[in-house]
Design an enzyme around this catalytic site. Structure first.
Site, short mmCIF file in Angstrom:
data_model
loop_
_atom_site.label_atom_id
_atom_site.label_comp_id
_atom_site.label_asym_id
_atom_site.label_seq_id
_atom_site.Cartn_x
_atom_site.Cartn_y
_atom_site.Cartn_z
N GLU A 36 0.86 -1.19 0.00
CA GLU A 36 0.00 0.00 0.00
C GLU A 36 0.90 1.25 0.00
O GLU A 36 1.97 1.25 0.64
CB GLU A 36 -0.84 -0.05 1.29
CG GLU A 36 -1.75 1.12 1.55
CD GLU A 36 -2.48 0.98 2.90
OE1 GLU A 36 -2.12 0.09 3.71
OE2 GLU A 36 -3.40 1.77 3.14
N LYS A 106 -9.52 2.52 -1.75
CA LYS A 106 -9.74 1.84 -0.45
C LYS A 106 -11.07 2.23 0.20
O LYS A 106 -11.34 3.41 0.41
CB LYS A 106 -8.57 2.18 0.48
CG LYS A 106 -8.56 1.42 1.80
CD LYS A 106 -7.29 1.76 2.58
CE LYS A 106 -7.14 0.95 3.84
NZ LYS A 106 -5.87 1.27 4.53
N CYS A 139 -5.22 -3.34 2.49
CA CYS A 139 -4.90 -3.42 3.91
C CYS A 139 -6.14 -3.61 4.80
O CYS A 139 -6.73 -4.67 4.79
CB CYS A 139 -4.08 -2.19 4.34
SG CYS A 139 -3.14 -2.54 5.85
C1 ACM Z 1 -3.93 -0.01 7.17
O1 ACM Z 1 -5.05 -0.15 6.67
N1 ACM Z 1 -2.94 0.51 6.48
C2 ACM Z 1 -3.66 -0.45 8.54
#
Ligand code: ACM
Length: 255
Positions: A36, A106, A139
């Protein structure tokens, strides 16, 4: 097909150095996942800093992924800070040597990310690429089983999962996401410290039977690959009379 991850420790603000590090580490494969926010770094001190390190989808991270694709033969999934109009998204792109295949923004933002990023508006997306159906999540999306389930219901055979994990539970939980959905998952985490945050490494590839096929250490660069058969993810049977998707009772799942 051969799939894997490129785990490294990006340095905040050093876009060029970080992308060059990923390029140098990338092994031959059919599909590679990078962390990420792998070019910008993660722990921004202000929205202005995040904005200064953001880029359009067709920016330097895509250019580096195309170079990696040309060098290794792999489609590449990488996280980046996406500038779009006045918004910044915590995004991941999927690319091959020819160019951009798709972008996912995201959905579930973690902690201070909420100060810098707009929550993703793409929903969970699956692309036909490199001979498999590839779904993207980023993530903290792992914490919400609906993310992996939605991707699997939309046909994903492989979950590409760029990460910057700080909480300890994801490496032990992704085998279950793989098992309950009968999908492969490639979690690529970063490692190292950044402004007081410690990232846990332990990138891994998990299989539809819940096995961990390969796992990286918690505190070192690691570029590992493993051979998989994505067709294995098309069989959703659990036992002779049970099927992961056929047996679902969505009428009983609403709150
Ligand atoms: C995250 O979502 N980078 C912990």
């Amino acid at each position: 097909m051969r799939v894997g991850f490129v785990q490294f420790a990006p340095e905040i603000g050093r876009l060029r150095r970080n992308l060059e590090r990923a390029e140098a580490l990338a092994p031959r494969a059919d599909l590679l996942v990078l962390p990420e926010l792998c070019a910008s770094g993660y722990n921004f001190s202000s929205r202005a800093e995040a904005e200064g390190l953001s880029e359009p989808a067709e920016g330097p991270t895509l250019a580096a992924c195309r170079r990696i694709a040309s060098k290794t033969g792999a489609a590449v999934c990488a996280g980046f800070a996406e500038k779009s109009g006045n918004a910044i998204y915590n995004s991941a792109l999927l690319a091959d040597a020819k160019g951009l295949v798709g972008v996912y923004r995201k959905t579930h933002l973690f902690e201070n990310e909420m100060d810098f990023f707009t929550p993703g508006d793409t929903g969970f997306r699956v692309w036909d690429c490199a001979g498999a159906k590839i779904g993207l999540m980023i993530c903290f999306d792992w914490f919400f089983p609906e993310a992996a389930r939605t991707l699997a219901l939309r046909g994903a055979e492989i979950l590409a999962h760029p990460s910057n994990l700080v909480l300890p539970w994801c490496p032990d939980s992704m085998p279950v996401r793989s098992l309950e959905n009968a999908v492969f998952a490639i979690t690529c985490n970063r490692w190292g410290d950044e402004r007081g945050l410690n990232f846990i490494g332990r990138s891994q590839v998990t299989a539809p039977d819940g096995r961990i096929l390969v796992r990286a250490p918690e505190d070192a660069d690691a570029a590992d690959t493993v051979e998989i058969d994505p067709a294995r993810a098309r069989r959703k049977t659990i036992a002779t009379r049970n099927d992961r998707f056929g047996d679902r009772r969505p009428d009983f799942y609403a709150r």
